[in-house]
Design a protein around this motif. Structure first.
Motif, PDB file in Angstrom:
ATOM      1  N   SER A 141      -6.005  15.220  53.028  1.00 45.72           N
ATOM      2  CA  SER A 141      -6.105  15.611  51.622  1.00 45.72           C
ATOM      3  C   SER A 141      -4.906  16.461  51.212  1.00 45.72           C
ATOM      4  CB  SER A 141      -7.400  16.402  51.401  1.00 45.72           C
ATOM      5  OG  SER A 141      -7.332  17.654  52.067  1.00 45.72           O
ATOM      6  N   GLU A 179      -4.929  19.355  50.101  1.00 50.07           N
ATOM      7  CA  GLU A 179      -5.065  20.742  50.543  1.00 50.07           C
ATOM      8  C   GLU A 179      -4.321  20.999  51.855  1.00 50.07           C
ATOM      9  OE1 GLU A 179      -6.510  23.070  48.747  1.00 50.07           O
ATOM     10  OE2 GLU A 179      -6.900  21.566  47.208  1.00 50.07           O
ATOM     11  N   LYS A 193     -13.785  23.719  39.123  1.00 47.73           N
ATOM     12  CA  LYS A 193     -12.565  23.588  39.918  1.00 47.73           C
ATOM     13  C   LYS A 193     -11.391  23.686  38.951  1.00 47.73           C
ATOM     14  CE  LYS A 193      -9.931  20.183  42.601  1.00 47.73           C
ATOM     15  NZ  LYS A 193      -9.917  18.789  43.121  1.00 47.73           N
ATOM     16  N   PRO A 197     -12.661  22.197  49.692  1.00 47.38           N
ATOM     17  CA  PRO A 197     -12.684  20.771  49.339  1.00 47.38           C
ATOM     18  C   PRO A 197     -13.795  19.988  50.021  1.00 47.38           C
ATOM     19  CG  PRO A 197     -10.839  21.271  50.811  1.00 47.38           C
ATOM     20  CD  PRO A 197     -11.427  22.590  50.401  1.00 47.38           C
TER      21      PRO A 197
END
Length: 659
Positions: free
Chosen positions: A205, A207, A368, A428
């Motif tokens: 991801s 992140e 978010k 996440p």
């Protein structure tokens, strides 16, 4: 007789050899201890066996040291050479969360049996240690949150057994190498990496890569093309120069006057347009306040427009608590960051952020928020807050000081008459509720027993920290408030907010999880937290939500349903069907069930305290553990998880399960 003597001699020689190996490793530990300052005194008795020392674990026959765990013991300075590098039989080494500095020792290359190395949250410097790339048996490597620099070497591919690689929060630079390992967890966020993300890592991801402003491709923004525009042809560049000659190369006086007049007219037109727009904007701002607000029906918008509570302000001027008029500027409400913060943005940045609704709970709505520079946070907009500004800020100061790996930290807060905002890190992986009760179709990955145990232990650690160290009642324990890291470690969220709301309102925040006495007193306590945690354990064991109507009898709660099944007949109906595929876990499931039922006792004084609950769950945990005392599923992820159903006759009921 001769055979007996030979046997005795062999035993004596073997014993001498074992003792000498143990003495050598013991001396290596003493060298490390004496030459490394440490704030928290380690009670290592030199006259005792090193296998009995705090943080030291040996193999079965006490002949060699297999594990050394000294996290958060205040170790300062460099690791002396010729100390830990001599523990050649070591499997696990954890020195995380200390203040160790200097380079990671080169003699770590001797630790060829090492499987887990945890050096995160220290002050190590220098380049990526070449000694580590020689540890072919490593499964997990975490050297994040240090001061390491230089490039990430391609030789990381030598670690063929690696499943977890954590290099974030350092100063690594250059391109990411193509790492073709069977990684499950990977993170290089907050470094100085550049270039494109290799295709072998693009499955992770965004992140995993955030905080590297020059990194692109994969889950991040596409890389810019390096193709330049075609150069003009020689004919087109030469011909005009040939045509311009003599008088034609200079502008006439008339042409210059014409250009000047035209420029003046254009300037006047632009000025008139600007004045018109300013007047229109001033009128429009008054009209906009009377218009009905736009509902939160889109996936992405800004925080100033999403789901505002009744009576709340929609303009940035009102949300930020500022006004300009005859009385001058009123008191400006600012975004207050807690100590040890990792973010640097202001309230206006937050309100401009792209926002997506994550969920609506009883205490408010969570969003978010993705800021312009790429930072992602969670903003919780509280509702029905009854506390004054002073009470609110005092409570947030208490909450903001709580730091623990299994408690999500409060990063910032904001208070105004109409708005109360809390800012947290974005997780996440989501919540336990979504993971446990999400779609159970054919594409679902079952939550196995080892990960459920990991969730139970880490959640218990977070809650025990709140009770013991922070002396804070959580007040809202439920599966949606247990957030997950990628490795299934948990963070407890929404803690310490109960004091902000009125005690006279029904405890709907705890629906399905509330202790019986909370219905009467409207007050949450340490003991009611334990009850709610017990319901959470039952949820992990049964796979059933405390709020769902599938317990066979309308109005029955999860603890009573479990108790009724146990009393009537011992069947597999108690446990989640997804657990039926695993071998040799029946005893552990029964033990955890006994702990859960002790927590949900109807009499508060009969419930154990949270630190005792944690100890009991850790005792259930099996022997193969990681750095944090948690076992991993298996070195082979597929082992014990495909098509395995435990025999029904091996399951026995608990001997003492009390309500």
């Amino acid at each position: 007789m001769a055979w007996v003597l030979n046997s005795l001699v062999s035993i004596l020689l073997l014993t001498h050899q074992v003792n000498s190996e143990s003495i050598s490793e013991k001396q290596a530990l003493l060298t490390f201890l004496k030459q490394t300052p440490h704030e928290n005194r380690l009670q290592w008795n030199e006259s005792d066996s090193a296998c009995n020392w705090v943080g030291v674990e040996c193999n079965a026959n006490q002949s060699s040291i297999h594990s050394l765990r000294l996290p958060g013991t205040g170790l300062v300075g460099q690791i002396p050479p010729g100390s830990l590098g001599r523990l050649t039989q070591l499997r696990v080494l954890s020195l995380r969360s200390n203040r160790l500095s200097g380079q990671i020792p080169s003699d770590f290359s001797n630790l060829t049996h090492l499987r887990s190395l945890y050096l995160q949250h220290n002050e190590f410097s220098g380049e990526f240690p070449a000694s580590i790339t020689q540890l072919n048996n490593l499964i997990r490597l975490d050297i994040s949150s240090n001061n390491l620099t230089g490039s990430i070497p391609f030789s990381v591919n030598n670690l063929t057994h690696l499943t977890g690689l954590f290099l974030g929060n350092n100063g690594f630079s250059g391109n990411l190498p193509s790492i073709s390992l069977g990684l499950v967890d990977f993170n290089v966020s907050n470094n100085n990496l550049n270039g494109s993300i290799p295709s072998s890592l693009s499955r992770f991801s965004a992140e995993s890569f955030t905080g590297n402003v020059d990194l692109c491709g994969g889950p991040l923004k596409p890389c810019k093309s390096f193709f330049v525009s075609p150069s003009p042809s020689p004919s087109s560049s030469v011909t005009p120069s040939k045509r311009v000659s003599g008088k034609n190369s200079k502008l006439s006086t008339g042409a210059i006057v014409a250009i000047s007049v035209a420029s003046a007219l254009v300037a006047l037109l632009l000025l008139a347009l600007l004045l018109f727009l300013c007047i229109r904007k001033r009128r429009g701002s008054k009209d906009a306040r009377t218009k009905q607000r736009k509902p939160a029906g889109v996936a992405h918008t800004s925080l100033t427009n999403v789901d505002l509570p009744p009576g709340a302000s929609s303009s940035k001027e009102e949300v930020t608590g500022t006004s300009s008029g005859m009385g001058g500027e009123t008191e400006r409400n600012k975004l207050v960051f807690t100590e040890g913060g990792v973010y640097s943005f202001d309230l206006e940045d937050l309100l401009r952020a792209s926002a997506e609704v994550l969920g609506k709970g009883s205490v408010g709505t969570s969003y978010k928020a993705v800021l312009e520079e790429g930072t992602t946070v969670v903003v919780k907009r509280l509702k029905d807050v009854m506390a004054s500004k002073k009470e609110f800020e005092t409570q947030m100061e208490v909450v903001g000081k709580i730091k623990h790996p299994n408690v999500i930290p409060l990063r910032a807060y904001y208070y105004s008459k109409d708005e109360k905002l809390l800012v947290f890190d974005f997780m996440p992986t989501g919540s336990l509720s979504a993971l446990l009760h999400g779609s159970r179709g054919s594409g679902r990955t079952p939550l196995d027993w080892d990960n459920r145990m990991r969730i139970a232990i880490t959640a218990a650690r977070g809650l025990a920290h709140l009770h013991v160290s922070a002396k804070l009642v959580h007040g809202n324990i439920k599966a949606s408030n247990i957030l997950l890291h990628q490795n299934q470690d948990t963070c407890v969220s929404d803690y310490g907010l109960n004091q902000l709301f009125s005690n006279s309102s029904p405890p709907n925040r705890l629906a399905g999880y509330h202790a019986p006495e909370v219905l009467e007193t409207r007050k949450v306590t340490y003991k009611s937290d334990v009850y709610s945690f017990g319901v959470l354990l039952l949820e992990l064991l049964t796979g059933k939500s405390p709020n769902q109507a599938s317990l066979g009898e309308e109005g029955i709660d999860l603890p009573r349903w479990v108790l009724s099944v146990v009393r009537e007949e011992w069947t597999a109906e108690v446990f989640d069907v997804e657990l039926m595929r695993y071998h040799n876990i029946e005893e552990e499931m029964v033990q955890l069930l006994q702990i859960a039922m002790a927590c949900v006792s109807t009499v508060p004084d009969q419930r154990p305290v949270m630190q005792e609950v944690l100890r009991m769950i850790e005792d259930v945990n099996r022997s193969e553990t990681t750095d944090d005392g948690l076992r991993q599923s298996s070195d082979d992820p597929s082992k014990g998880s495909e098509g395995q159903t435990p025999p029904g006759e091996s399951r026995t009921p608990p001997r003492s399960v009390t309500p």
